[in-house]
Design an enzyme around this catalytic site. Structure first.
Site, PDB file in Angstrom:
ATOM      1  N   GLY A   1       0.871  -1.175   0.000  1.00  0.00           N
ATOM      2  CA  GLY A   1       0.000   0.000   0.000  1.00  0.00           C
ATOM      3  C   GLY A   1       0.897   1.210   0.000  1.00  0.00           C
TER       4      GLY A   1
ATOM      5  CB  SER B   1       5.205   2.584   4.131  1.00  0.00           C
ATOM      6  OG  SER B   1       6.021   3.588   3.562  1.00  0.00           O
TER       7      SER B   1
ATOM      8  CB  CYS C   1       5.462  -3.870  -1.163  1.00  0.00           C
ATOM      9  SG  CYS C   1       5.993  -2.562  -2.240  1.00  0.00           S
TER      10      CYS C   1
ATOM     11  NE  ARG D   1       8.343   5.095   1.687  1.00  0.00           N
ATOM     12  CZ  ARG D   1       7.556   6.167   1.807  1.00  0.00           C
ATOM     13  NH1 ARG D   1       7.847   7.122   2.663  1.00  0.00           N
ATOM     14  NH2 ARG D   1       6.480   6.277   1.065  1.00  0.00           N
TER      15      ARG D   1
ATOM     16  CB  ILE E   1       3.722  -2.137  -7.365  1.00  0.00           C
ATOM     17  CG1 ILE E   1       3.200  -3.318  -8.191  1.00  0.00           C
ATOM     18  CG2 ILE E   1       2.911  -0.875  -7.652  1.00  0.00           C
ATOM     19  CD1 ILE E   1       1.823  -3.805  -7.775  1.00  0.00           C
ATOM     20  NE  ARG E   2       5.144   5.184  -6.166  1.00  0.00           N
ATOM     21  CZ  ARG E   2       6.099   6.083  -6.364  1.00  0.00           C
ATOM     22  NH1 ARG E   2       6.698   6.184  -7.524  1.00  0.00           N
ATOM     23  NH2 ARG E   2       6.448   6.892  -5.391  1.00  0.00           N
TER      24      ARG E   2
ATOM     25  CG  HIS F   1       3.060  -6.551  -4.496  1.00  0.00           C
ATOM     26  ND1 HIS F   1       2.264  -6.130  -3.456  1.00  0.00           N
ATOM     27  CD2 HIS F   1       3.830  -5.505  -4.828  1.00  0.00           C
ATOM     28  CE1 HIS F   1       2.527  -4.870  -3.180  1.00  0.00           C
ATOM     29  NE2 HIS F   1       3.483  -4.460  -4.002  1.00  0.00           N
TER      30      HIS F   1
ATOM     31  CD  GLU G   1       0.392  -9.173  -2.672  1.00  0.00           C
ATOM     32  OE1 GLU G   1       1.452  -9.790  -2.450  1.00  0.00           O
ATOM     33  OE2 GLU G   1       0.322  -7.938  -2.794  1.00  0.00           O
TER      34      GLU G   1
HETATM   35  N1  GLN Z   1       6.093   2.909  -2.372  1.00  0.00           N
HETATM   36  C1  GLN Z   1       5.263   2.397  -1.318  1.00  0.00           C
HETATM   37  C2  GLN Z   1       5.682   2.885   0.067  1.00  0.00           C
HETATM   38  O1  GLN Z   1       6.670   3.522   0.220  1.00  0.00           O
HETATM   39  C3  GLN Z   1       5.255   0.883  -1.319  1.00  0.00           C
HETATM   40  C4  GLN Z   1       4.573   0.387  -2.549  1.00  0.00           C
HETATM   41  C5  GLN Z   1       3.867  -0.924  -2.389  1.00  0.00           C
HETATM   42  O2  GLN Z   1       3.550  -1.374  -1.297  1.00  0.00           O
HETATM   43  N2  GLN Z   1       3.543  -1.526  -3.512  1.00  0.00           N
HETATM   44  O3  GLN Z   1       4.999   2.606   0.994  1.00  0.00           O
END
Ligand code: GLN
Length: 189
Positions: free
Chosen positions: A46, A48, A78, A105, A134-135, A170, A172
């Site tokens: 999500g 953080s 993540c 991050r 994802i990021r 991820h 999941e």
């Molecule tokens: N970039 C998000 C963060 O710093 C992490 C991204 C993710 O959970 N897919 O929280």
């Protein structure tokens, strides 16, 4: 076996489905009472800083941190990896403060913010695992009891420390349940 899934924000259902495919029960965690009787906890991806603030607002930050210190198995993906870490480079955002890791991050830059790749993760066996980022953050250093389980170009992408497991990707979002299965083994110990 009952696995709690932190349900404040993020990919909650997908973790539920993985746990259920493996024959365990999944329950959403939204307040401290929900933590009673769980055998393990998953922290989904999500954002953080947002989840950290919500953990405080819902009175979950300290209870989860205490349970982690007492040995409750916790698996963070993540954002979950960020929240588990004691050190987040350049940030004082709220965290559970459990793993001896140093986290960077949004560490893959703009071009590579999201990508997928097949990777060999020795603890999962010989078959490569399809990883989705994802990021994503990465761990740039582990110390004390924390161990790297997957490393690419000096970036640690999966790590464990006794009862704790963290992945920058991820699992999941695939139908390959081997990372969740690895976590469930910790919950049975
Ligand atoms: N970039 C998000 C963060 O710093 C992490 C991204 C993710 O959970 N897919 O929280």
């Amino acid at each position: 076996m009952k696995i709690g899934i932190l349900a404040l924000q993020g990919a909650i259902r997908e973790h539920r489905w993985a746990i259920e495919r493996l024959g365990a029960e999944a329950t959403n965690i939204l307040d401290p009472e929900d933590l009673n009787g769980i055998d393990g906890l998953i922290l989904p991806g999500g954002e953080s800083t947002a989840i950290g603030k919500l953990l405080i607002r819902y009175n979950l930050l300290n209870p989860i941190s205490e349970l982690g210190k007492k040995g409750l198995p916790i698996f963070g993906t993540c954002t979950g990896l960020i929240l588990l870490s004691k050190n987040i480079n350049g940030s004082d955002q709220p965290r559970l403060n459990l793993m001896d890791t140093y986290v960077e991050r949004n560490a893959f830059g703009r071009q590579l913010a999201s990508f997928e790749a097949d990777m060999n993760i020795p603890v999962l066996g010989n078959e490569p695992f399809h990883t989705v980022f994802i990021r994503a953050p990465y761990i740039d250093r582990v110390e004390n009891e924390a161990k790297s389980l997957l490393e690419l170009d000096g970036k640690i992408l999966m790590a464990e420390q006794n009862n704790l497991l963290a992945a920058a990707f991820h699992p999941e979002l695939t139908r390959d349940d081997r990372v969740h299965e690895y976590f469930l083994k910790k919950c049975k110990l």
